[in-house]
Design a protein around this motif. Structure first.
Motif, short mmCIF file in Angstrom:
data_model
loop_
_atom_site.label_atom_id
_atom_site.label_comp_id
_atom_site.label_asym_id
_atom_site.label_seq_id
_atom_site.Cartn_x
_atom_site.Cartn_y
_atom_site.Cartn_z
N PHE A 17 -13.43 -20.65 4.92
CA PHE A 17 -12.03 -20.41 4.92
C PHE A 17 -11.75 -19.78 3.67
N ILE A 18 -12.14 -20.19 2.63
CA ILE A 18 -11.97 -19.49 1.34
C ILE A 18 -12.59 -18.24 1.24
N ILE A 19 -13.88 -18.21 1.69
CA ILE A 19 -14.65 -16.74 1.50
C ILE A 19 -13.79 -15.86 2.66
N SER A 20 -13.14 -16.29 3.57
CA SER A 20 -12.47 -15.41 4.65
C SER A 20 -11.22 -14.79 3.99
N GLU A 21 -10.56 -15.92 3.30
CA GLU A 21 -9.38 -15.14 2.73
C GLU A 21 -9.69 -14.14 1.62
N ALA A 22 -10.86 -14.44 0.87
CA ALA A 22 -10.98 -13.67 -0.20
C ALA A 22 -11.37 -12.02 0.45
N MET A 23 -12.17 -12.13 1.47
CA MET A 23 -12.53 -10.89 2.10
C MET A 23 -10.91 -10.22 2.75
N LEU A 24 -10.21 -11.02 2.97
CA LEU A 24 -9.06 -10.45 3.66
C LEU A 24 -8.20 -9.84 2.50
N PHE A 25 -8.18 -10.27 1.31
CA PHE A 25 -7.35 -9.81 0.20
C PHE A 25 -7.97 -8.64 -0.26
N PHE A 26 -9.38 -8.68 -0.24
CA PHE A 26 -10.16 -7.50 -0.90
C PHE A 26 -9.92 -6.39 0.15
N SER A 27 -9.78 -6.46 1.21
CA SER A 27 -9.79 -5.70 2.45
C SER A 27 -8.16 -4.60 2.16
N PHE A 28 -7.45 -5.58 1.84
CA PHE A 28 -5.81 -5.14 1.73
C PHE A 28 -6.14 -4.18 0.38
N PHE A 29 -6.44 -4.59 -0.62
CA PHE A 29 -6.61 -4.17 -1.99
C PHE A 29 -7.65 -2.76 -1.57
N TRP A 30 -8.50 -2.79 -0.99
CA TRP A 30 -9.43 -1.66 -0.75
C TRP A 30 -8.61 -0.71 -0.11
N ALA A 31 -7.78 -1.02 1.07
CA ALA A 31 -7.05 -0.09 1.82
C ALA A 31 -5.95 0.79 0.78
N PHE A 32 -5.32 -0.03 -0.08
CA PHE A 32 -4.42 0.52 -0.83
C PHE A 32 -4.78 1.35 -1.68
N PHE A 33 -5.97 0.94 -2.50
CA PHE A 33 -6.67 2.03 -3.43
C PHE A 33 -7.30 3.26 -2.68
N HIS A 34 -7.77 3.12 -1.53
CA HIS A 34 -8.09 4.27 -0.84
C HIS A 34 -7.20 5.13 -0.67
N SER A 35 -5.97 4.72 0.11
CA SER A 35 -4.96 5.34 0.25
C SER A 35 -4.19 6.09 -0.93
N SER A 36 -4.20 5.44 -2.25
CA SER A 36 -3.64 5.93 -3.07
C SER A 36 -4.44 7.09 -3.92
N LEU A 37 -5.77 6.62 -3.98
CA LEU A 37 -6.71 7.59 -4.52
C LEU A 37 -7.20 8.79 -4.02
N SER A 38 -7.21 8.82 -2.58
CA SER A 38 -7.30 9.88 -1.69
C SER A 38 -6.48 9.84 -0.58
N PRO A 39 -5.21 10.26 -0.60
CA PRO A 39 -4.14 10.09 0.23
C PRO A 39 -4.51 11.24 1.38
N SER A 40 -4.31 10.99 2.54
CA SER A 40 -4.92 11.84 3.47
C SER A 40 -3.58 13.00 3.83
N VAL A 41 -3.98 13.72 4.62
CA VAL A 41 -3.11 14.93 5.09
C VAL A 41 -1.83 14.54 5.73
N VAL A 42 -2.01 13.70 6.50
CA VAL A 42 -0.91 12.98 7.19
C VAL A 42 0.13 12.55 6.30
N LEU A 43 -0.06 12.08 5.33
CA LEU A 43 0.68 11.80 4.22
C LEU A 43 1.20 12.90 3.18
N GLY A 44 0.69 13.99 3.51
CA GLY A 44 1.15 15.18 2.65
C GLY A 44 0.16 15.11 1.61
#
Length: 143
Positions: free
Chosen positions: A26-53
Motif C-alpha cells: 500500500f505504501i509503495i503504491s501511494e508513493a508511485m501515485l504521487f510520483f506519477s502526479f509529479f511526473w505529469a506536472f513536470f512533463h507538462s510544465s517543462l514541455s507544454p503541448s501544442v494544445v496548451l499553446g
C-alpha cells in the motif's frame, strides 16, 4: 483485528507476514501515485503541448502566488503535524498538564479547513476557474 492478534492470538506468523506485506505494498503504491502526479506536472510544465499553446501555465490560467496562501497552508500543515505528534504523546503518557497541544491540534485543523475553503472559493470566483477547466478539458478531448 487488534483484538484477534493481541488478546486472542489468532494471527499466525503467515498472517502477520501477509498483513505486513499488504501495508508495504500500500505504501509503495501511494508513493508511485504521487510520483506519477509529479511526473505529469513536470512533463507538462517543462514541455507544454501544442494544445496548451506551447506555454506554461496555459493561457487564461492565473496561478496563485506561492508566498501567500500556499505558504500559509504549508505552515499550518507543518504546525498541525507537530501538534498531532505532541497530542499523541500526551494521550499515550497520560500527561494532561500539556492539554494545550491537544486543543491546538483541533484549532489548527479548523483553521486550515476554513482558510483553504475561503482561499479556493475566492480563487474560483475571481478567475472563473471552473469555466477555464472545462475549456481545457474540452480542447484536450478534441485533440
Amino acid at each position: 483485528m487488534i483484538r484477534e492478534s493481541t488478546f486472542l492470538g489468532y494471527h499466525t506468523k503467515k498472517v502477520q507476514q501477509g498483513l505486513r506485506l499488504g501495508v508495504i505494498l500500500f505504501i509503495i503504491s501511494e508513493a508511485m501515485l504521487f510520483f506519477s502526479f509529479f511526473w505529469a506536472f513536470f512533463h507538462s510544465s517543462l514541455s507544454p503541448s501544442v494544445v496548451l499553446g506551447s506555454v506554461w501555465p496555459p493561457i487564461g490560467i492565473n496561478v496563485l502566488n506561492p508566498l501567500q496562501i500556499p505558504l500559509l497552508n504549508t505552515l499550518i500543515l507543518l504546525l498541525s503535524g507537530l501538534t498531532v505528534t505532541l497530542s499523541h504523546h500526551i494521550i499515550r503518557d497520560k500527561n494532561w498538564q500539556n492539554i494545550f497541544f491537544l486543543l491546538n491540534k483541533y484549532s489548527n485543523s479548523i483553521l486550515k479547513t476554513g482558510w483553504s475553503t475561503i482561499g479556493l472559493s475566492a480563487k474560483m470566483e475571481n478567475d472563473n476557474m471552473h469555466v477555464e477547466l472545462k475549456t481545457i478539458i474540452a480542447d484536450i478531448a478534441r485533440s
